[in-house]
Design a protein around this motif. Structure first.
Motif, mmCIF file in Angstrom:
data_model
loop_
_atom_site.group_PDB
_atom_site.id
_atom_site.type_symbol
_atom_site.label_atom_id
_atom_site.label_comp_id
_atom_site.label_asym_id
_atom_site.label_seq_id
_atom_site.Cartn_x
_atom_site.Cartn_y
_atom_site.Cartn_z
ATOM 1 N N PHE A 53 0.836 -1.203 0.000
ATOM 2 C CA PHE A 53 0.000 0.000 0.000
ATOM 3 C C PHE A 53 0.869 1.251 0.000
ATOM 4 O O PHE A 53 0.564 2.235 -0.693
ATOM 5 N N LEU A 57 0.766 4.136 -2.943
ATOM 6 C CA LEU A 57 0.533 5.559 -2.733
ATOM 7 C C LEU A 57 1.737 6.405 -3.134
ATOM 8 O O LEU A 57 1.591 7.588 -3.436
ATOM 9 N N ARG A 58 2.905 5.814 -3.132
ATOM 10 C CA ARG A 58 4.086 6.546 -3.565
ATOM 11 C C ARG A 58 4.133 6.694 -5.077
ATOM 12 O O ARG A 58 4.705 7.663 -5.586
ATOM 13 N N PRO A 61 -0.459 8.181 -7.481
ATOM 14 C CA PRO A 61 -0.831 9.612 -7.504
ATOM 15 C C PRO A 61 0.246 10.485 -8.139
ATOM 16 O O PRO A 61 -0.073 11.409 -8.905
ATOM 17 N N GLY A 203 2.330 1.985 -10.582
ATOM 18 C CA GLY A 203 1.215 2.081 -9.646
ATOM 19 C C GLY A 203 0.055 1.199 -10.045
ATOM 20 O O GLY A 203 -0.557 0.525 -9.198
ATOM 21 N N THR A 210 -1.705 -5.305 -4.432
ATOM 22 C CA THR A 210 -1.955 -4.804 -3.081
ATOM 23 C C THR A 210 -3.272 -5.320 -2.533
ATOM 24 O O THR A 210 -3.364 -5.749 -1.371
ATOM 25 N N PRO A 217 -6.972 -1.194 2.887
ATOM 26 C CA PRO A 217 -5.870 -0.316 3.310
ATOM 27 C C PRO A 217 -5.942 -0.033 4.802
ATOM 28 O O PRO A 217 -6.998 -0.146 5.420
ATOM 29 N N ALA A 225 -0.282 10.287 6.912
ATOM 30 C CA ALA A 225 -0.617 11.080 5.722
ATOM 31 C C ALA A 225 0.568 11.945 5.313
ATOM 32 O O ALA A 225 0.894 12.048 4.115
ATOM 33 N N TYR A 228 3.170 9.628 3.700
ATOM 34 C CA TYR A 228 2.821 9.260 2.330
ATOM 35 C C TYR A 228 2.993 10.440 1.367
ATOM 36 O O TYR A 228 3.432 10.258 0.225
ATOM 37 N N GLY A 232 5.474 10.338 -1.755
ATOM 38 C CA GLY A 232 4.882 10.434 -3.083
ATOM 39 C C GLY A 232 5.349 11.639 -3.874
ATOM 40 O O GLY A 232 5.720 11.511 -5.048
#
Length: 303
Positions: A53, A57-58, A61, A203, A210, A217, A225, A228, A232
């Motif tokens: 996960f 997220l890295r 987005p 991703g 994932t 998640p 947050a 991440y 990211g």
């Protein structure tokens, strides 16, 4: 489609930056330096047990943001090439890095990752048809020894799964770097678009993996947050734009040895933020690793 002026700003083909440019090397070095923060962020901010996960997220987005900025999609064979590079450089690399970071002390994980320049030196012979360089191998070994002296303590633990993940991350990145150098990038794609293709492909590769492996998640609090977002935007988007820009314009072995900065930054952050001590042995290791990085930027001696 980006304009010629935008391509020059993004550093694409025709930007006129010569190979071996020192400023380009410094900008490229920012990427592994930023990746060196992964160990502290993972252990101190992120919820444990969700490396896939975190990798997702890295990557995804950041890739979508890069595509929105560049507004350039692959053409023809580049759909397949971008997908392959995205899986190697992002889709496999990220979860392996996070698994190694969670299951090993940061020092052990960093030392295993430091083997990447050695792997690139060998792959350059097989993939790029370069001559095997004893000088590159020697400095690569010196770099690994230096990193080991810096980050491996007397109580270091060697978890088998973590070791395999650490070596696997080095191998996938080495192959991804070498293939990136072999294929280059199309003239219409600057490094922002090139990074966006790969971050998005990696991703998307991570989405089903994932869900199947980790399920739902984890709960994300404010500290997670922030972690991440850092990984990211800085460790993903900005770093990979600069990294791929460097790979396509600098010698591949010179770029590969810059990865040694990652464990050095991780060790320095451990000393500053986590009260970890750096003694004489660690300082000697720093010197060896930095010498290997500098030597990797020097042109090969001519006969």
């Amino acid at each position: 489609m980006t304009s010629p002026a935008a391509q020059r700003v993004l550093g694409g083909a025709g930007s006129g930056v010569p190979r071996g440019n020192p400023s380009r090397t410094v900008l490229t070095a920012f990427a592994p330096a930023a990746w060196g923060t992964t160990y502290v962020v993972t252990t101190e901010l992120l919820p444990p047990g969700h490396p896939l996960f975190a990798g997702l997220l890295r990557a995804l987005p950041a890739g979508l943001i890069a595509l929105a900025i560049a507004r350039t999609l692959p053409r023809g064979a580049w759909w397949g090439k971008a997908a392959a590079l995205g899986v190697l450089n992002i889709g496999l690399l990220f979860p392996l890095l996070f698994i190694a970071a969670e299951r090993l002390p940061g020092g052990v994980a960093g030392t295993l990752a430091a083997a990447q320049p050695l792997m690139v030196a060998v792959l350059a012979v097989a993939v790029l048809r370069e001559r095997l360089s004893a000088r590159r191998l020697a400095w690569g070994l010196i770099g690994v020894v230096g990193v080991g002296l810096v980050v491996i303590g007397p109580k270091a633990a060697f978890d088998a799964v973590g070791v395999v993940a650490g070596l696997g991350s080095a191998a996938t990145m080495a192959l991804g770097v070498t293939l990136t150098k072999r294929w280059g990038h199309p003239a219409e794609a600057g490094p922002t678009a090139f990074a966006g293709w790969q971050l998005t492909a990696g991703g998307l590769f991570l989405v089903p993996v994932t869900l199947l492996v980790e399920g739902a998640p984890p709960a994300v609090d404010l500290s997670a947050a922030l972690g991440y977002l850092w990984l990211g935007l800085v460790g993903g988007l900005l770093s990979f734009v600069l990294w791929f820009r460097g790979i396509t314009t600098l010698p591949v072995t010179s770029v590969a040895v810059l990865v040694l900065l990652s464990p050095l930054v991780a060790a320095a952050l451990g000393a500053v933020l986590l009260d970890q001590t750096l003694g004489p042995v660690q300082l000697v290791g720093f010197g060896l690793a930095l010498a290997a990085i500098v030597a990797g930027q020097l042109p090969a001696p001519t006969r």
